[in-house]
Design an enzyme around this catalytic site. Structure first.
Site, PDB file in Angstrom:
ATOM      1  CE  LYS A 190      -3.483   5.286  -1.150  1.00 27.36           C
ATOM      2  NZ  LYS A 190      -4.507   5.727  -2.129  1.00 27.36           N
ATOM      3  CE1 TYR A 220      -3.862   2.289   0.947  1.00 26.58           C
ATOM      4  CE2 TYR A 220      -2.365   3.175   2.600  1.00 26.58           C
ATOM      5  CZ  TYR A 220      -3.540   3.265   1.879  1.00 26.58           C
ATOM      6  OH  TYR A 220      -4.389   4.328   2.088  1.00 26.58           O
TER       7      TYR A 220
HETATM    8  N1  NAD Z   1      -9.208   6.805   5.613  1.00 32.49           N
HETATM    9  C1  NAD Z   1      -7.970   7.284   5.730  1.00 32.49           C
HETATM   10  O1  NAD Z   1      -7.557   7.814   6.772  1.00 32.49           O
HETATM   11  C2  NAD Z   1      -7.037   7.227   4.556  1.00 32.49           C
HETATM   12  C3  NAD Z   1      -5.686   7.507   4.790  1.00 32.49           C
HETATM   13  C4  NAD Z   1      -4.829   7.530   3.725  1.00 32.49           C
HETATM   14  C5  NAD Z   1      -5.294   7.265   2.450  1.00 32.49           C
HETATM   15  N2  NAD Z   1      -6.608   6.963   2.249  1.00 32.49           N
HETATM   16  C6  NAD Z   1      -7.057   6.711   0.877  1.00 32.49           C
HETATM   17  O2  NAD Z   1      -8.277   7.374   0.663  1.00 32.49           O
HETATM   18  C7  NAD Z   1      -9.025   6.669  -0.334  1.00 32.49           C
HETATM   19  C8  NAD Z   1     -10.430   6.403   0.189  1.00 32.49           C
HETATM   20  O3  NAD Z   1     -10.343   5.482   1.271  1.00 32.49           O
HETATM   21  P1  NAD Z   1     -11.456   5.339   2.423  1.00 32.49           P
HETATM   22  O4  NAD Z   1     -10.733   5.457   3.697  1.00 32.49           O
HETATM   23  O5  NAD Z   1     -12.606   6.234   2.134  1.00 32.49           O
HETATM   24  O6  NAD Z   1     -11.826   3.788   2.240  1.00 32.49           O
HETATM   25  P2  NAD Z   1     -13.206   3.063   1.825  1.00 32.49           P
HETATM   26  O7  NAD Z   1     -12.910   1.611   1.806  1.00 32.49           O
HETATM   27  O8  NAD Z   1     -14.304   3.543   2.696  1.00 32.49           O
HETATM   28  O9  NAD Z   1     -13.500   3.585   0.352  1.00 32.49           O
HETATM   29  C9  NAD Z   1     -12.803   3.133  -0.782  1.00 32.49           C
HETATM   30  C10 NAD Z   1     -13.812   2.844  -1.881  1.00 32.49           C
HETATM   31  O10 NAD Z   1     -13.109   2.477  -3.086  1.00 32.49           O
HETATM   32  C11 NAD Z   1     -13.884   1.486  -3.737  1.00 32.49           C
HETATM   33  N3  NAD Z   1     -13.029   0.689  -4.648  1.00 32.49           N
HETATM   34  C12 NAD Z   1     -12.073  -0.190  -4.282  1.00 32.49           C
HETATM   35  N4  NAD Z   1     -11.479  -0.718  -5.379  1.00 32.49           N
HETATM   36  C13 NAD Z   1     -12.096  -0.161  -6.445  1.00 32.49           C
HETATM   37  C14 NAD Z   1     -11.904  -0.300  -7.853  1.00 32.49           C
HETATM   38  N5  NAD Z   1     -10.997  -1.138  -8.348  1.00 32.49           N
HETATM   39  N6  NAD Z   1     -12.689   0.437  -8.686  1.00 32.49           N
HETATM   40  C15 NAD Z   1     -13.630   1.282  -8.173  1.00 32.49           C
HETATM   41  N7  NAD Z   1     -13.855   1.432  -6.847  1.00 32.49           N
HETATM   42  C16 NAD Z   1     -13.087   0.729  -6.002  1.00 32.49           C
HETATM   43  C17 NAD Z   1     -14.447   0.648  -2.603  1.00 32.49           C
HETATM   44  O11 NAD Z   1     -15.584  -0.096  -3.018  1.00 32.49           O
HETATM   45  C18 NAD Z   1     -14.758   1.705  -1.548  1.00 32.49           C
HETATM   46  O12 NAD Z   1     -16.109   2.133  -1.592  1.00 32.49           O
HETATM   47  C19 NAD Z   1      -8.226   5.411  -0.635  1.00 32.49           C
HETATM   48  O13 NAD Z   1      -7.435   5.623  -1.771  1.00 32.49           O
HETATM   49  C20 NAD Z   1      -7.345   5.258   0.574  1.00 32.49           C
HETATM   50  O14 NAD Z   1      -6.196   4.495   0.308  1.00 32.49           O
HETATM   51  C21 NAD Z   1      -7.486   6.933   3.292  1.00 32.49           C
END
Ligand code: NAD
Length: 312
Positions: A174, A170
Site C-alpha cells: 500500500k 500489505y
Molecule cells: N475496508 C477498509 O477499511 C480498507 C482500508 C484500507 C484499504 N482498503 C482497501 O480497499 C480495497 C477494497 O477492500 P474492501 O475492504 O472493500 O475488501 P473486500 O474484500 O470486501 O473487497 C475486495 C474485492 O477485491 C476482489 N479481488 C481480490 N483479488 C482480486 C484480483 N486479483 N482480481 C480481481 N479482484 C480481486 C475480491 O474478490 C473482493 O471482492 C482494497 O484494496 C483494500 O486493501 C480497505
C-alpha cells in the site's frame, strides 16, 4: 453530483465492499461501469463470477449500463483483456478505479514467502497492470489529437501511509501504491490523465479482523459505511478535477484528509561529509526522546478519524 454521463469506468474488486460502492456511485453519476471481480476469499483463494455479476445486475436495475468481468488484476495479459473488455463492450475507457485487494496478515517474524508474494502481487502488480494498459489506451487517443480526461484512482491504505503492525506485506504494497500514484501522476499528466489514491477506512470483510465488529448505528450517520468512500472517487472523476493529481486522500466517515506524504522534515546540514560520531550526537540532540512511528491508529486519528478512539 458531478455528471459522468457518457464516461466509461472500470472498477476492480467491485463485487463487494468499497469497490461495489464505487461502482454504484459512478453508475448513479451516469457512468457506464465494467464491474471487475475475481470473486475469491479474503486471502485470495478461489474464484467466483457471482459477486461481479450481482453488482452489474444492481446497476442495470438502477437503470444504468454495466458489464461483469472476472479477470485477475495481477495477471498482465488479463489486465490487457480487462481494458479491451471496457472498450469493446462499453465503448471506451475514461476512469480506472484500482481497488481489488486481499489480506494475509502475519507478524513479520512468522510471515512465509507465499503470504508476502501473494499480497504484493495482487495489490502492487494489480495496480500496475491495469494502469499500464489503460495508459496505453489514453496515450493513443491523446496522440491522435483527442482531448483526454482520463482518471486513475488507486487504493492505498492507512496501513501503508501510517504503518500497521502485522501487515508488513500489505502495508509495503500500500505504501508502494502511494508512491506509484506520485509517479504515474507525473508521467500521465501529459496525456490528460490524473492519478490519485485513497487511503480508505470502512466496514467490510477486510476490516472485521482489524477493528472488531463495529456495528452500524441503529439510526443516523454510519461513519464506517463503505459508501462514505465513493463521493471522493466521483468528485475526482469530474472534468472540473482535471488539475488535481498525485494526491492521497484519507477517508473516514465525513472526514476527507488530503495527506502529505514524505515531505522535508528535520534538516541536518553541513558543508562537508558527516562524521558518524558527530551525526549520532546531533541525532541524540535533535531527538532527545528518540524517533519512532506513531502507528496506524494514531495516524488515522490525527487525520480526522476521531471515533476510532472507541476501538483503541
Ligand atoms: N475496508 C477498509 O477499511 C480498507 C482500508 C484500507 C484499504 N482498503 C482497501 O480497499 C480495497 C477494497 O477492500 P474492501 O475492504 O472493500 O475488501 P473486500 O474484500 O470486501 O473487497 C475486495 C474485492 O477485491 C476482489 N479481488 C481480490 N483479488 C482480486 C484480483 N486479483 N482480481 C480481481 N479482484 C480481486 C475480491 O474478490 C473482493 O471482492 C482494497 O484494496 C483494500 O486493501 C480497505
Amino acid at each position: 453530483m458531478p455528471n459522468l454521463e457518457g464516461k466509461v469506468a472500470i472498477v476492480t474488486g467491485a463485487g463487494r465492499g468499497i469497490g461495489r460502492e464505487h461502482a454504484l456511485a459512478l453508475a448513479r453519476a451516469g457512468a457506464k461501469v465494467l464491474v471487475n471481480d475475481l470473486g475469491g476469499s479474503l486471502a485470495g483463494e478461489g474464484e467466483d463470477a457471482t459477486p461481479a455479476e450481482q453488482v452489474a445486475d444492481e446497476i442495470r436495475a438502477l437503470g444504468g449500463e454495466a458489464a461483469a468481468d472476472c479477470e485477475n488484476v495481477a495477471d498482465f495479459a488479463g489486465a490487457e483483456r480487462l481494458v479491451r473488455h471496457a472498450t469493446d463492450a462499453l465503448g471506451g475507457l475514461d476512469i480506472l478505479v484500482n481497488n481489488a485487494g486481499i489480506l494475509r496478515d502475519r507478524m513479520l517474524v512468522n510471515m512465509d514467502e507465499a503470504e508476502w508474494d501473494s499480497v504484493i502481487n495482487v495489490h502492487l502488480k494489480g495496480h500496475f497492470a491495469p494502469t499500464r494498459h489503460a495508459a496505453a489506451h489514453w496515450r493513443e487517443r491523446s496522440k491522435a489529437g483527442e482531448t483526454v480526461r482520463g482518471r486513475v484512482i488507486c487504493t492505498s491504505s492507512p496501513s501503508g501511509v501510517f504503518g500497521n503492525v502485522g501487515q508488513a506485506n500489505y502495508g509495503a504494497a500500500k505504501a508502494g501504491i502511494a508512491g506509484f500514484t506520485l509517479i504515474a501522476a507525473q508521467e500521465l499528466g501529459r496525456y490528460g490523465v490524473t492519478v490519485n489514491c485513497l487511503a480508505p477506512n470502512a466496514r467490510t470483510r477486510m476490516t472485521e479482523g482489524t477493528f472488531g465488529s463495529i456495528d452500524a448505528p441503529e439510526e443516523g450517520f454510519d461513519p464506517m459505511d463503505p459508501g462514505n468512500m465513493s463521493p471522493v472517487v466521483v468528485a475526482l472523476c469530474a472534468d472540473e478535477a482535471q488539475d488535481i493529481t498525485g494526491q492521497c486522500f484519507f477517508v473516514y466517515g465525513g472526514a476527507v484528509n488530503v495527506l502529505q506524504g514524505w515531505s522535508p522534515g528535520e534538516l541536518l546540514a553541513r558543508d562537508t561529509r558527516w562524521d558518524a560520531d558527530e551525526l549520532l550526537a546531533e541525532l541524540r540532540e535533535r531527538f532527545p526522546s528518540g524517533a519512532a512511528p506513531a502507528g496506524m491508529i494514531a495516524g488515522m486519528m490525527s487525520a480526522g478519524g476521531q471515533s476510532l478512539s472507541a476501538t483503541q
